[in-house]
Design an enzyme around this catalytic site. Structure first.
Site, PDB file in Angstrom:
ATOM      1  N   THR A  86      95.814 -21.737 -81.565  1.00 11.40           N
ATOM      2  CA  THR A  86      95.145 -21.741 -80.262  1.00 11.40           C
ATOM      3  C   THR A  86      95.631 -22.933 -79.457  1.00 11.40           C
ATOM      4  O   THR A  86      95.686 -24.056 -79.957  1.00 11.40           O
ATOM      5  CB  THR A  86      93.611 -21.815 -80.413  1.00 11.40           C
ATOM      6  OG1 THR A  86      93.157 -20.676 -81.156  1.00 11.40           O
ATOM      7  CG2 THR A  86      92.935 -21.802 -79.052  1.00 11.40           C
TER       8      THR A  86
ATOM      9  N   PHE B 108      95.086 -25.471 -76.342  1.00  9.37           N
ATOM     10  CA  PHE B 108      94.001 -26.060 -75.564  1.00  9.37           C
ATOM     11  C   PHE B 108      94.567 -26.934 -74.455  1.00  9.37           C
ATOM     12  O   PHE B 108      95.592 -27.617 -74.639  1.00  9.37           O
ATOM     13  CB  PHE B 108      93.118 -26.940 -76.454  1.00  9.37           C
ATOM     14  CG  PHE B 108      92.320 -26.203 -77.489  1.00  9.37           C
ATOM     15  CD1 PHE B 108      90.986 -25.892 -77.270  1.00  9.37           C
ATOM     16  CD2 PHE B 108      92.899 -25.832 -78.688  1.00  9.37           C
ATOM     17  CE1 PHE B 108      90.242 -25.216 -78.231  1.00  9.37           C
ATOM     18  CE2 PHE B 108      92.173 -25.163 -79.658  1.00  9.37           C
ATOM     19  CZ  PHE B 108      90.839 -24.853 -79.422  1.00  9.37           C
TER      20      PHE B 108
END
Length: 360
Positions: free
Chosen positions: A227, A229
Site C-alpha cells: 500500500t 501512502f
C-alpha cells in the site's frame, strides 16, 4: 454569523482530540476554559507533541505506515474518517496525516484522491508499506506447540478487503467470515469483548496494541501486497531530496487532442511521467461526467525542466493544482527484498518480480 460545516466538524471532535492528547481528565478540564486558551494547535505546540493523524483504530496499517516513515517514537492520532485526518492537519491538531492512496491488489482509494482536491494540504512525502496479514485471537486460543489454528477458532472477522486478500487461507481452515468496518477495530472488539472462538485478520501491530496472540502470520494469498501512502502537511516540503517526485491534478478542455497536448509538455522536456489516473470531477455545476487527472512525475517542481513543463501544462489546461514535491519512496523491488522476504517466496528466489508492481 452562521458557522461553516468545517467549523462545526472541528468542534464536534474537540473532546476526542483532547482526549488523545491529554487524557480524559485533562480534556474535561480544558473544555471548560475559554476557547482562546485551549486552541488545539496551540495546545499541541505547548505540550511539544508531534502528532501524525491516520484513519482507523489504533493498530491499523496506516499507523504502521506512520511508524515506518517517522520512526516508532512518533505520536499518532486515530481518526474515524479520511476527512477527519484532513481536518486534524488543517486545524493544526496534527502536524502530518498518513493517507493511503493505492493498494497493489485493491487499486486506488478514490476518497483519498477526492479529498486532495477539496483541501489545501500538500504532499510532504510518501511511504510504501508491505502488508502482511496475521490471524489474531485471545491468548487462550493459542496452541503453543505448533502455533496453528486450533478448533476453538471457528469465526474470523476483519475488513472486507482483508478477508478477500486471505480468502484461500480462510477456506483451507474452514473458517466462517464476519465482515467488520476496520481491521484493527476487529482486534479491539475481540479483546474488549473477550470473544472466545473469534479471530481477527489484521496487522501484527494490532496484536501488540490489544494483547492478542498471533496464531498465523503472512496469511495473505498474494505475497505482493503493498500500500502506498501520502504524508500530508501544510505548505511545501522543505527537506533536501535525493529522489524527488511531484504530484499534480489538472483538467483539460473537452476537445480532441487536449489531453495529448497537455502530456506532451512533459515529453518534450524529458520529464518522466510515473502515473496518470482519471477521476470524475465532483461538486461541478455541469451536467454529465467531467474528468480530472492525477499525475506523478519524477523531479521537483522547482527544477528548471519540471518548472517549464508545469508552465506549459498551465497553458494547455483549464486548471492545474500542485499537490506537492516530496522524497520518493524506495522502489518496490528494494522493499520486497529488504522487508521480511527472507527468500521464502519462489518468485523472489528466481528473481521473477512482476514488472507492473515495480511501478507502484
Amino acid at each position: 454569523p452562521q458557522q461553516s460545516d468545517m467549523g462545526r466538524r472541528r468542534r464536534r471532535h474537540d473532546s476526542y482530540y483532547l482526549y488523545c492528547l491529554v487524557g480524559l481528565r485533562g480534556a474535561k478540564a480544558l473544555l471548560h476554559v475559554p476557547p482562546h486558551l485551549h486552541q488545539l494547535g496551540g495546545l499541541r505546540r505547548r505540550l511539544r507533541l508531534e502528532l501524525v493523524a491516520f484513519q482507523g483504530e489504533s493498530g491499523a496499517y496506516s499507523e504502521e505506515a506512520a511508524y515506518q516513515h517517522f520512526g516508532e517514537e512518533v505520536e499518532t492520532l486515530p481518526c474515524k474518517s479520511f476527512q477527519d485526518v484532513f481536518d486534524a492537519v488543517e486545524s493544526g491538531v496534527a502536524q502530518y496525516g498518513m493517507l493511503p492512496m493505492e493498494n497493489s491488489q485493491a487499486g486506488s482509494i478514490n476518497k483519498s484522491y477526492d479529498l486532495l482536491m477539496e483541501y489545501d494540504l500538500r504532499v510532504h512525502g510518501e511511504t510504501v508499506l508491505r502488508v502482511h496479514h496475521c490471524l489474531l485471537a485471545l491468548p487462550s486460543a493459542e496452541d503453543t506447540a505448533t502455533l496453528s489454528v486450533v478448533p476453538k477458532i471457528s469465526v474470523v472477522r476483519s475488513h472486507p478487503q482483508a478477508l478477500a486478500q486471505c480468502e484461500g487461507y480462510i477456506e483451507r481452515n474452514g473458517l466462517e467470515i464476519q465482515a467488520g468496518s476496520d481491521t484493527a477495530g476487529s482486534a479491539r472488539e475481540i479483546a474488549e469483548g473477550n470473544l472466545q472462538g473469534v479471530g481477527a485478520i489484521c496487522s501484527k501491530l494490532a496484536a501488540e496494541k490489544y494483547g492478542l496472540t498471533v496464531l498465523a502470520s503472512k496469511i495473505e494469498d498474494n505475497k505482493f501486497n503493498f500500500t502506498r501512502f501520502f504524508v500530508l502537511g501544510k505548505g511545501q516540503a522543505l527537506d533536501p531530496m535525493a529522489s524527488p517526485k511531484t504530484s499534480v491534478v489538472f483538467a483539460v478542455s473537452n476537445k480532441p487532442g487536449s489531453l495529448v497536448a497537455a502530456l506532451q509538455e512533459f515529453g518534450r522536456r524529458d520529464v518522466n511521467i510515473i502515473k496518470l489516473e482519471s477521476r470524475p470531477r465532483r461538486n461541478t455545476a455541469s451536467l454529465g461526467f467531467q474528468y480530472i487527472f492525477y499525475l506523478d512525475f519524477e523531479g521537483h517542481h522547482t527544477d528548471a525542466h519540471c518548472a517549464a513543463a508545469l508552465m506549459g501544462l498551465l497553458e494547455e489546461c483549464a486548471f492545474v493544482k500542485l499537490l506537492g514535491s516530496y522524497e520518493a519512496a524506495p522502489p518496490i523491488r528494494d522493499i520486497f527484498l529488504a522487508n521480511g522476504n527472507n527468500g521464502d517466496d519462489d518468485n523472489s528466489k528466481r528473481g521473477n518480480l512482476d514488472p507492473a508492481l515495480m511501478q507502484i
